[in-house]
Design an enzyme around this catalytic site. Structure first.
Site, PDB file in Angstrom:
ATOM      1  N   ASP A  60       0.737  -1.183  -0.010  1.00  0.00           N
ATOM      2  CA  ASP A  60      -0.095  -0.035   0.036  1.00  0.00           C
ATOM      3  C   ASP A  60       0.819   1.349  -0.057  1.00  0.00           C
ATOM      4  OD1 ASP A  60      -2.318  -1.664   0.185  1.00  0.00           O
ATOM      5  OD2 ASP A  60      -2.986  -0.920   2.093  1.00  0.00           O
ATOM      6  N   HIS A 212       3.472  -2.053   3.414  1.00  0.00           N
ATOM      7  CA  HIS A 212       3.588  -0.774   2.674  1.00  0.00           C
ATOM      8  C   HIS A 212       5.239  -0.717   2.263  1.00  0.00           C
ATOM      9  CE1 HIS A 212       0.321  -0.688   5.946  1.00  0.00           C
ATOM     10  NE2 HIS A 212      -0.035   0.562   4.879  1.00  0.00           N
TER      11      HIS A 212
END
Length: 260
Positions: A60, A212
């Site tokens: 992400d 992430h």
């Protein structure tokens, strides 16, 4: 949510481990995922129909210049394909990185334009934020906005609403939660993150994993993590949009149990 058949895309679409060397982790298979589903047991009752020790790797908030290239380098060395849920303003600012993600065979999903918590704004404004992010991701990744080209979306902070879920389902957009995550929003060493993720994977056995690619410790951990997956017998599944027409291959969803 009704379950439908599960099938693999032709294995010719998957780079074999030998392309990177005999010891590479590789991508075991590709799963075509239809729109309108909601998967990931951190948020929803169902998840993708993964076999034991199968994982879907997702990232992400990118693309980010200080860290995304290192993540992509690590994936390339192991012939592993992943899904990147891009923030629109990051993709617009760094189109070369967005294009690299696509060029190297990864899937580009969407994560809004600027990463607001959508439950805190009006539904119309939230939809505009989602649409703007999708258009920016597609322009950066492919040179033109689509409808979107890959209808995969993840809510920032997993903060959805019934109205937004209903509208995304109407638009045939698949919503992804996660089955487990690295908790890499916390500051930790790469070694601590590796231990944490592998422990959670051992407990879960399979699932959609959230990282992430904006986090330095995740980027630094990624080579060791991929080698640890190989050593422990895990297999990577790459998710792509389902085919349209007579060759349509949908994914199956199964009831899941909450994991870490």
């Amino acid at each position: 949510m009704a379950a439908v058949s599960l099938a693999d895309v032709a294995l010719a679409d998957v780079a074999p481990p030998s392309a990177c060397g005999p010891d590479a982790l590789g991508t075991a298979r590709v799963m075509a995922v239809g729109g309108g589903i909601r998967v990931g047991t951190k948020s929803y009752p169902d998840t993708l129909a993964l076999a034991d020790r199968e994982v879907v790797l997702t990232f992400d908030d990118g693309p980010w210049p200080a860290t995304t290239p290192a993540v992509l380098d690590a994936l390339a060395r192991e012939c592993v394909k992943a899904t990147f849920f891009l923030i629109g303003e990051n993709a617009e600012a760094r189109p070369a990185l967005a294009r690299r993600i696509v060029a190297e065979g990864h899937t580009v999903g969407h994560h809004t334009w600027s990463h607001p918590i959508l439950t805190k704004i009006a539904t119309a404004d939230a939809l505009a934020e989602i649409e703007r992010g999708m258009a920016a991701d597609d322009r950066a990744s492919y040179g033109a906005a689509a409808a979107p080209r890959v209808p995969f979306f993840r809510f920032p902070g997993f903060a959805d609403t019934p109205a937004l879920l209903e509208e995304l389902a109407r638009r045939n957009v698949a919503v992804f939660g996660a089955d487990l995550w690295a908790s890499d929003w916390r500051q930790m060493t790469p070694e601590a993150e590796l231990d944490l993720v592998m422990l959670r994977l051992r407990d879960a056995g399979r699932g959609i994993v959230l990282f992430h690619d904006t986090k330095r410790h995740t980027a630094e951990m990624m080579p060791a993590f991929l080698r640890a997956l190989k050593a422990a017998g895990y297999r990577v599944v790459h998710i792509v949009p389902e085919r349209i027409g007579p060759e349509r291959i949908p994914a199956q969803t199964i009831p899941g149990r909450p994991v870490y």
